[in-house]
Design a protein around this motif. Structure first.
Motif, PDB file in Angstrom:
ATOM      1  N   GLU A  42      -1.684  -6.447  46.197  1.00  0.00           N
ATOM      2  CA  GLU A  42      -1.846  -6.951  47.527  1.00  0.00           C
ATOM      3  C   GLU A  42      -3.043  -8.169  47.586  1.00  0.00           C
ATOM      4  O   GLU A  42      -2.737  -9.352  48.076  1.00  0.00           O
ATOM      5  CB  GLU A  42      -1.704  -5.919  48.528  1.00  0.00           C
ATOM      6  CG  GLU A  42      -0.398  -5.144  48.823  1.00  0.00           C
ATOM      7  CD  GLU A  42       0.671  -6.104  49.243  1.00  0.00           C
ATOM      8  OE1 GLU A  42       0.410  -7.070  49.857  1.00  0.00           O
ATOM      9  OE2 GLU A  42       1.698  -5.503  48.692  1.00  0.00           O
ATOM     10  N   SER A  46      -2.065 -12.372  47.826  1.00  0.00           N
ATOM     11  CA  SER A  46      -2.438 -12.709  49.188  1.00  0.00           C
ATOM     12  C   SER A  46      -3.397 -14.022  48.722  1.00  0.00           C
ATOM     13  O   SER A  46      -3.555 -14.823  49.658  1.00  0.00           O
ATOM     14  CB  SER A  46      -3.396 -11.802  49.963  1.00  0.00           C
ATOM     15  OG  SER A  46      -4.534 -11.619  49.265  1.00  0.00           O
ATOM     16  N   PHE A 175      -5.311  -7.990  54.021  1.00  0.00           N
ATOM     17  CA  PHE A 175      -5.042  -9.363  53.539  1.00  0.00           C
ATOM     18  C   PHE A 175      -4.095 -10.262  54.024  1.00  0.00           C
ATOM     19  O   PHE A 175      -3.914 -11.214  53.518  1.00  0.00           O
ATOM     20  CB  PHE A 175      -4.709  -9.194  51.911  1.00  0.00           C
ATOM     21  CG  PHE A 175      -5.820  -8.284  50.973  1.00  0.00           C
ATOM     22  CD1 PHE A 175      -7.127  -8.742  50.941  1.00  0.00           C
ATOM     23  CD2 PHE A 175      -5.461  -7.032  50.651  1.00  0.00           C
ATOM     24  CE1 PHE A 175      -7.918  -8.070  50.087  1.00  0.00           C
ATOM     25  CE2 PHE A 175      -6.434  -6.327  49.952  1.00  0.00           C
ATOM     26  CZ  PHE A 175      -7.673  -6.769  49.702  1.00  0.00           C
ATOM     27  N   ARG A 176      -3.336  -9.608  55.059  1.00  0.00           N
ATOM     28  CA  ARG A 176      -2.632 -10.397  55.441  1.00  0.00           C
ATOM     29  C   ARG A 176      -2.707 -10.929  56.960  1.00  0.00           C
ATOM     30  O   ARG A 176      -1.851 -11.697  57.802  1.00  0.00           O
ATOM     31  CB  ARG A 176      -0.865  -9.842  55.585  1.00  0.00           C
ATOM     32  CG  ARG A 176      -0.492  -9.452  54.139  1.00  0.00           C
ATOM     33  CD  ARG A 176       0.909  -9.064  53.882  1.00  0.00           C
ATOM     34  NE  ARG A 176       0.981  -7.656  54.520  1.00  0.00           N
ATOM     35  CZ  ARG A 176       0.757  -6.485  53.663  1.00  0.00           C
ATOM     36  NH1 ARG A 176       0.653  -6.666  52.686  1.00  0.00           N
ATOM     37  NH2 ARG A 176       0.663  -5.398  54.248  1.00  0.00           N
TER      38      ARG A 176
END
Length: 275
Positions: A42, A46, A175-176
């Motif tokens: 992830e 990202s 991370f989002r």
């Protein structure tokens, strides 16, 4: 990927990375560790600034991590290491065989708000007032990301957002979704100047039920400390108090559960009203 294999826990790189398991080390180096194939993947996907990936020499690197490495925008130092080294860099009882060193990111909250407001008109934010349990914070971030909350502001006195337990509990949401760590009182003042409203989770007598509140436009929901609730300083910033009815014998709800109920109700109403 280098041909080097690190076998000693006394290796300078290992000793430096080990310091990232403490808040002091993370603040001094402005970096943090993520552990496990899913979180490493992830982080890479990202576009986060991943500096180093260390994996167990006795295991094949996860294929998804390999693909993510191949498409990462920046070169990453990839090093094989012994099981003892991975254990040194792990906070879990069963090390997962891969860790990544990631640079912290910093962004200007006020500029970010102005840009988002220009792009989409309305915003839904979460203000977290001294959330101290790592599991709660991680779950709140994961839920906020799932509910498409625009951003989160984490007030001083809260657990470190880069604490290993927090990072793992986010399941990659860190991370989002944009997270800003700063003074909530000052942020609330700036938010109001920009036309924003502050809704505070509280059982005050003049509060309205969560399903009766208005979440349109520029709305920030404040979730308080697990034991003390919202601070007095933030209480003074409230435009409205909202609560979740307690039909049984419980005196309160877990902070992460309450946050989830609020943000999903907010998004339901905003979707119905197309805001």
């Amino acid at each position: 990927m280098t041909n080097e294999i690190i076998t000693s826990v006394q290796n300078p790189l290992v000793k430096r990375l080990h310091q990232l398991l403490s808040r002091k080390g993370r603040e001094e180096q402005q970096r943090f560790l993520v552990e496990g194939a899913h979180l490493v993947e992830e982080a890479l996907k990202s576009g986060a600034e991943v500096v180093t990936v260390i994996y167990d020499q006795q295991r094949d690197m996860d294929p998804a991590c390999q693909r993510a490495l191949a498409h990462h925008p920046e070169a990453v130092q990839v090093i094989a290491a012994s099981e003892a080294v991975l254990a040194k860099l792990s906070e879990t009882k069963s090390p997962q065989g891969i860790v990544a060193e990631v640079k912290k990111t910093a962004a200007d909250w006020a500029k970010w708000v102005d840009k988002k407001r220009e792009e989409q008109g309305s915003l839904l934010l979460l203000f977290l007032d001294e959330i101290q349990d790592p599991g709660n914070l991680g779950t709140i971030l994961r839920t906020a990301e799932a509910a498409a909350v625009d951003g989160v502001v984490l007030g001083s006195g809260s657990v470190d957002i880069y604490n290993g337990k927090v990072v793992r509990a986010t399941m990659g949401a860190l991370f989002r979704i944009p997270v800003f760590t700063q003074s909530l009182v000052d942020t609330a003042d700036e938010w109001k100047v920009k036309g924003g409203r502050v809704l505070i989770s509280s059982l005050e007598q003049n509060s309205v039920s969560y399903d009766e509140a208005d979440y349109a436009g520029l709305t920030a929901l404040v979730i308080g400390n697990e034991g003390r609730g919202v601070s007095k300083e933030m209480f003074a910033k409230a435009d409205q108090f909202v609560h979740i009815p307690l039909y049984g014998g419980a005196e309160s709800l877990n902070a992460a559960v309450a946050a989830g109920i609020f943000v999903y109700e907010a998004q339901r109403k905003r979707k119905d009203r197309h805001v």
